[in-house]
Design an enzyme around this catalytic site. Structure first.
Site, PDB file in Angstrom:
ATOM      1  N   GLN A 126       0.840  -1.190   0.000  1.00  0.00           N
ATOM      2  CA  GLN A 126       0.000   0.000   0.000  1.00  0.00           C
ATOM      3  C   GLN A 126       0.885   1.254   0.000  1.00  0.00           C
ATOM      4  O   GLN A 126       1.814   1.368   0.802  1.00  0.00           O
ATOM      5  CB  GLN A 126      -0.913   0.020   1.225  1.00  0.00           C
ATOM      6  CG  GLN A 126      -1.849   1.226   1.265  1.00  0.00           C
ATOM      7  CD  GLN A 126      -2.864   1.154   2.394  1.00  0.00           C
ATOM      8  OE1 GLN A 126      -3.020   0.118   3.034  1.00  0.00           O
ATOM      9  NE2 GLN A 126      -3.556   2.246   2.634  1.00  0.00           N
TER      10      GLN A 126
ATOM     11  N   ASP B  28      -3.611   1.925  -3.876  1.00  0.00           N
ATOM     12  CA  ASP B  28      -3.198   3.328  -4.072  1.00  0.00           C
ATOM     13  C   ASP B  28      -1.676   3.434  -4.178  1.00  0.00           C
ATOM     14  O   ASP B  28      -1.063   4.358  -3.629  1.00  0.00           O
ATOM     15  CB  ASP B  28      -3.682   4.204  -2.907  1.00  0.00           C
ATOM     16  CG  ASP B  28      -5.178   4.115  -2.679  1.00  0.00           C
ATOM     17  OD1 ASP B  28      -5.905   3.764  -3.616  1.00  0.00           O
ATOM     18  OD2 ASP B  28      -5.629   4.402  -1.548  1.00  0.00           O
TER      19      ASP B  28
END
Length: 526
Positions: free
Chosen positions: A343, A365
């Protein structure tokens, strides 16, 4: 010491502009000029309460812009002072405040310093500052303040601390400046030369194109002791501060387990190749860091170049945000590098950046931030972790006038090589809107079958769906069909080459003006 010297020079710049450009203003002047900004109230308040009254009317937009810049710099200096004083408060009441608060506070002190530095560059009469430069640095200043605030929220620090380090209307003043500096102009600059944005200097270009760039290194880092240094950070500390000339550090093959911060300008890191020269760390939000400070390598110095290096964060997906590289380096270049994490792998925080022939790995993300970035001929590898929704990008444009965004050109989006056997069970989205004006475009790229038909994912309900800009242009592969894509107001299937050209290296990051000097190959247009 360097930070203190920088702040002192900032005070001198502010003093110069206070004595040179500060006027006393009639109420009519104030209302007339402030009405042209998106946030007139703080504009009116600070102009009306300026103690330097020479009763000279504001005749030109240029004068008004300088005055607002001066006011923003004043508020930034005050904000920095308030934030520093908060540190004393935290120390005095250490029993009431935990370590997480000090971690977030430390980020904010640094981010305010960086904001002051950017505003100082715009104000400095010795800086050759174009409108593009000013818009970039104002965008960065605003992003820094948002990053400061985000650090407190993500660590769960109590809201009561935020008023103590209030942005004192600085964010609204910066939004006013962004609107005034660019009222719809495209700010396009000349295109590429010899395959590089023109901001790449000839000497840098020669270095990157050399058959053995390491032979031109100023210093060598080697784990086995065969170089001057055995750690990357020691070599960075040995570099001249705020370099005006390129300083080349050759990092020999090996695994360097350390957290690196690059504050000097014009540093160039050269490794022996992806998977050979590895800089690794394991800081994470789950481990008590902010996202900003979790980076294995963090860069604030301008003009940084890296070639042939793997940047890695091994915290793993269970530890939430864990950054391999954070770059807030203006006019920076990453060539044939790898960024490995889960992440939030790659934080392209701010300013103008270019990535060429790089590999980027992650889950959630994992390419995020609010820089002006072009990714060209890169491989984007989605990793697998149970119970996660894979999202490739989370672009963080805060203000509609910021010139920030992500542009992917001739890239490949697929699963990580070790997951080819389970590719059919993997799904991913191209991105989701982290902020209200999130902007991301994929052009002439290859999408493997893991990209879901909708293509893009909501962040929270209908947040930003009409204000974002997401675009796709002439992509290929089993995941590239736009037939069943989202129907959001801000989503665009780009069919016009002229519209697509706005996101090329030459136009989006004005690459022709700085990339050629780095020697990194690039394609200026489509």
């Amino acid at each position: 010491m360097a930070a203190m010297g920088l702040l002192f020079s900032n005070f001198l710049i502010v003093l110069f502009f206070l004595t040179t450009f500060a006027y006393g203003y009639s109420s009519n002047d104030v209302k007339h000029w402030c009405s042209q900004t998106p946030n007139p109230q703080p504009c009116e308040y600070f102009l009306s309460n300026n103690p330097n009254h020479f009763h000279k009317p504001i005749k030109h937009k240029g004068d008004f812009l300088k005055l607002l810049l001066q006011l923003a710099q004043e508020r930034a200096l005050i904000g920095h002072a308030n934030t520093v004083s908060l540190g004393s408060t935290l120390s005095l009441h250490s029993k009431c405040h935990n370590q997480l608060e000090r971690v977030a506070w430390n980020d904010c002190v640094k981010l305010y310093q960086l904001t002051i530095h950017k505003l100082n560059k715009i104000l400095d009469p010795n800086t050759k500052c174009s409108k593009v430069d000013a818009q970039t640095w104002l965008s960065t200043a605003l992003t820094n303040l948002e990053t400061c605030k985000a650090g407190f929220y993500e660590l769960g620090v109590q809201d009561s601390l935020l008023p103590l380090m209030s942005h004192n209307n600085l964010t609204k003043l910066l939004s006013n400046l962004l609107a005034l500096n660019n009222k719809g102009e495209s700010h396009q600059e000349p295109s590429y030369k010899d395959g590089f944005p023109t901001w790449v200097k000839p000497g840098d270009k020669k270095l990157l194109q050399a058959s053995s760039p390491a032979s031109q290194a100023n210093v060598v880092v080697a784990k086995d002791g065969s170089g001057k240094y055995t750690t990357v950070m020691a070599a960075i500390n040995g570099a001249p501060n705020y370099n005006s000339r390129r300083y080349v550090i050759y990092v020999k093959a090996g695994v360097y387990n350390e957290q690196v911060e690059i504050e000097a300008n014009n540093i160039m890191l050269i490794g022996d190749g992806i998977g050979k020269t590895i800089i690794t760390g394991s800081q994470s939000v789950g481990g008590g860091s902010t996202t900003f400070n979790s980076s294995t390598v963090g860069i604030t110095g301008e003009g940084c170049i890296a070639q042939g290096i793997t940047f890695r964060n091994t915290a793993g997906a269970a530890n939430q945000q864990a950054v391999a590289l954070r770059s807030g380096s203006d006019l920076s270049v990453f060539y044939r590098c790898s960024f490995e994490g889960y992440q939030d792998t790659l934080l392209t925080l701010s300013d103008r950046q270019f990535y060429r022939e790089c590999d980027i790995y992650g889950t959630v993300d994992f390419i995020f931030g609010n820089a002006i970035v072009v990714f060209q001929n890169c491989n984007i590898f989605v990793r697998k972790y149970p119970e996660t929704t894979n999202t490739i990008t989370a672009q963080g444009r805060i203000d509609a006038k910021q010139n920030t965004g992500f542009s992917f050109i001739n890239c490949v989006v697929t699963v990580a090589p070790d997951l080819k056997a389970v590719q059919s069970s993997m799904k991913a989205y191209l991105g989701r809107p982290w902020q209200k004006y999130s902007r991301t475009v994929f052009m002439k790229s290859y999408f493997d079958s893991l990209i879901v038909p909708a293509g893009w994912l909501e962040w929270n309900g209908d947040f930003a769906l009409s204000t974002l800009y997401y675009g796709e242009y002439m992509n290929t592969g089993p995941g590239s069909s736009t037939t069943n894509r989202v129907k959001w107001g801000g989503y665009h299937v780009i069919t016009n080459a002229a519209e697509a050209s706005n996101f090329t290296v030459s136009n989006f990051i004005a690459g022709n003006s700085w990339l050629p000097s780095t020697g990194v190959p690039f394609t200026a247009g489509l």
